[in-house]
Enzyme design. Structure first.
Site, PDB file in Angstrom:
ATOM      1  N   GLY A   1       3.184   1.146   0.135  1.00 39.30           N
ATOM      2  CA  GLY A   1       2.364   1.273   1.343  1.00 39.30           C
ATOM      3  C   GLY A   1       1.709  -0.013   1.817  1.00 39.30           C
TER       4      GLY A   1
ATOM      5  N   ASP B   1      -3.239  -0.077   0.320  1.00 39.22           N
ATOM      6  CA  ASP B   1      -3.333   0.375   1.711  1.00 39.22           C
ATOM      7  C   ASP B   1      -4.561   1.260   1.924  1.00 39.22           C
ATOM      8  OD1 ASP B   1      -2.308   2.435   0.169  1.00 39.22           O
ATOM      9  OD2 ASP B   1      -0.461   2.678   1.307  1.00 39.22           O
TER      10      ASP B   1
ATOM     11  N   ASP C   1      -8.330   6.559  -1.310  1.00 45.78           N
ATOM     12  CA  ASP C   1      -8.515   7.976  -0.984  1.00 45.78           C
ATOM     13  C   ASP C   1      -9.290   8.625  -2.140  1.00 45.78           C
ATOM     14  OD1 ASP C   1      -8.212  10.518   0.128  1.00 45.78           O
ATOM     15  OD2 ASP C   1      -6.136  10.749  -0.490  1.00 45.78           O
TER      16      ASP C   1
ATOM     17  N   LYS D   1     -11.187   6.320   2.836  1.00 51.85           N
ATOM     18  CA  LYS D   1     -11.666   7.637   3.273  1.00 51.85           C
ATOM     19  C   LYS D   1     -12.959   7.906   2.507  1.00 51.85           C
ATOM     20  CE  LYS D   1      -7.015   9.486   4.144  1.00 51.85           C
ATOM     21  NZ  LYS D   1      -5.962  10.415   3.676  1.00 51.85           N
TER      22      LYS D   1
ATOM     23  N   PHE E   1      -4.469  12.487   7.592  1.00 55.06           N
ATOM     24  CA  PHE E   1      -3.287  11.844   7.010  1.00 55.06           C
ATOM     25  C   PHE E   1      -2.695  10.874   8.023  1.00 55.06           C
ATOM     26  CE2 PHE E   1       1.008  11.311   5.418  1.00 55.06           C
ATOM     27  CZ  PHE E   1       0.743  11.079   4.074  1.00 55.06           C
ATOM     28  N   VAL E   2      -2.703   9.602   7.647  1.00 56.82           N
ATOM     29  CA  VAL E   2      -2.254   8.566   8.582  1.00 56.82           C
ATOM     30  C   VAL E   2      -0.930   7.947   8.147  1.00 56.82           C
ATOM     31  CG1 VAL E   2      -4.555   7.989   9.439  1.00 56.82           C
ATOM     32  CG2 VAL E   2      -3.691   6.836   7.400  1.00 56.82           C
TER      33      VAL E   2
ATOM     34  N   ARG F   1       6.983   4.011   8.195  1.00 52.71           N
ATOM     35  CA  ARG F   1       6.377   2.747   7.748  1.00 52.71           C
ATOM     36  C   ARG F   1       6.477   1.677   8.820  1.00 52.71           C
ATOM     37  NH1 ARG F   1       5.286   3.361   2.274  1.00 52.71           N
ATOM     38  NH2 ARG F   1       6.835   4.454   1.036  1.00 52.71           N
TER      39      ARG F   1
HETATM   40  P1  5GP Z   1      -5.680   7.683  -4.088  1.00 56.05           P
HETATM   41  O1  5GP Z   1      -5.005   7.429  -5.393  1.00 56.05           O
HETATM   42  O2  5GP Z   1      -6.892   6.832  -3.816  1.00 56.05           O
HETATM   43  O3  5GP Z   1      -5.935   9.153  -3.843  1.00 56.05           O
HETATM   44  O4  5GP Z   1      -4.625   7.402  -2.972  1.00 56.05           O
HETATM   45  C1  5GP Z   1      -4.233   6.164  -2.680  1.00 56.05           C
HETATM   46  C2  5GP Z   1      -2.791   6.150  -2.259  1.00 56.05           C
HETATM   47  O5  5GP Z   1      -2.360   7.389  -1.695  1.00 56.05           O
HETATM   48  C3  5GP Z   1      -2.651   5.133  -1.186  1.00 56.05           C
HETATM   49  O6  5GP Z   1      -2.304   3.893  -1.753  1.00 56.05           O
HETATM   50  C4  5GP Z   1      -1.565   5.709  -0.329  1.00 56.05           C
HETATM   51  O7  5GP Z   1      -0.329   5.260  -0.806  1.00 56.05           O
HETATM   52  C5  5GP Z   1      -1.666   7.189  -0.492  1.00 56.05           C
HETATM   53  N1  5GP Z   1      -2.424   7.801   0.618  1.00 56.05           N
HETATM   54  C6  5GP Z   1      -3.698   8.235   0.611  1.00 56.05           C
HETATM   55  N2  5GP Z   1      -4.061   8.704   1.820  1.00 56.05           N
HETATM   56  C7  5GP Z   1      -2.989   8.553   2.616  1.00 56.05           C
HETATM   57  C8  5GP Z   1      -2.740   8.829   4.007  1.00 56.05           C
HETATM   58  O8  5GP Z   1      -3.580   9.305   4.783  1.00 56.05           O
HETATM   59  N3  5GP Z   1      -1.506   8.507   4.460  1.00 56.05           N
HETATM   60  C9  5GP Z   1      -0.531   7.977   3.671  1.00 56.05           C
HETATM   61  N4  5GP Z   1       0.631   7.716   4.231  1.00 56.05           N
HETATM   62  N5  5GP Z   1      -0.729   7.689   2.372  1.00 56.05           N
HETATM   63  C10 5GP Z   1      -1.950   7.971   1.853  1.00 56.05           C
HETATM   64 MG    MG Z   2      -0.209   3.307  -2.009  1.00 53.29          MG
END
Ligand code: 5GP
Ligand code: MG
Length: 182
Positions: free
Chosen positions: A46, A102, A105, A133, A154-155, A167
């Site tokens: 990402g 990227d 979350d 977020k 979700f983006v 992408r």
């Molecule tokens: P975390 O482990 O913090 O929950 O999520 C981080 C990873 O989940 C990010 O690096 C990304 O790859 C993916 N992710 C989280 N939210 C989104 C979103 O809204 N869109 C997309 N495409 N990927 C996300």
């Molecule tokens: Mg990622």
């Protein structure tokens, strides 16, 4: 592709402006153009476009490390927990590490990657994310550099995918619900 985007949150111009500001902050933190032994560890896939834009705004000597982690495999739009698909390809022992991701979350990805990196005993670890977020980011995982805070939507675009698509959409947009509802 555009028909699947509900609305654009940040245009490519918005992103370029913010990435340039972030680069200035990062350059100040690592003392501008000195060779401090910096390694940018990028979490693929990402972050690939973000990394490409960010490093070209940074003036100092650096190495690039790549690690591939998946937490949203295939058609998921909620985190399934971090899983390493490809190990880090460089040694960061004694180096100043800036982790580039990227989105922050749930924080699972950054927590996991920083934990792994610490075992290599780097000189320091900082983190940089394009998006955060805040409604979900846990207190124990904090980013030192943040591009934009967004709602819990979700983006896709600017490197971010849904099922490995979108992408190449040049802006950051909210994916239309009907795409993942179908
Ligand atoms: P975390 O482990 O913090 O929950 O999520 C981080 C990873 O989940 C990010 O690096 C990304 O790859 C993916 N992710 C989280 N939210 C989104 C979103 O809204 N869109 C997309 N495409 N990927 C996300
Ligand atoms: Mg990622």
């Amino acid at each position: 592709m555009e028909a699947d985007i509900d609305h654009v949150l940040f245009s490519r111009e918005d992103i370029a402006r913010r990435v340039s500001e972030m680069a200035s902050d990062i350059a100040r933190t690592y003392h501008d153009e000195e060779d401090v032994g910096l390694t940018l560890v990028t979490i693929l896939s990402g972050s690939l476009i973000f990394l490409a834009d960010l490093i070209r705004e940074l003036p100092m000597r650096m190495k690039i490390g790549l690690i591939t982690v998946s937490s949203y495999p295939g058609k998921s739009t909620s985190s399934q927990g971090a899983r390493v698909l490809q190990e880090l390809n460089t040694d960061v022992t004694g180096r100043h590490v800036l982790v580039v991701d990227d989105i922050l979350d749930t924080g699972n990805t950054l927590r996991y990657v920083c934990g792994q990196l610490r075992e290599a005993e780097p000189a320091s670890i900082r983190t940089c994310v394009l998006l955060r977020k805040p409604s979900k980011a846990p207190p124990d995982v904090q980013a030192d550099f943040v591009g934009f805070d967004i709602d819990d939507v979700f983006v896709v675009g600017y490197g971010l995918d849904y099922d490995d698509h979108y992408r190449n959409f040049p802006h950051i947009g909210v994916l239309h619900e009907r795409v993942y509802a179908s």
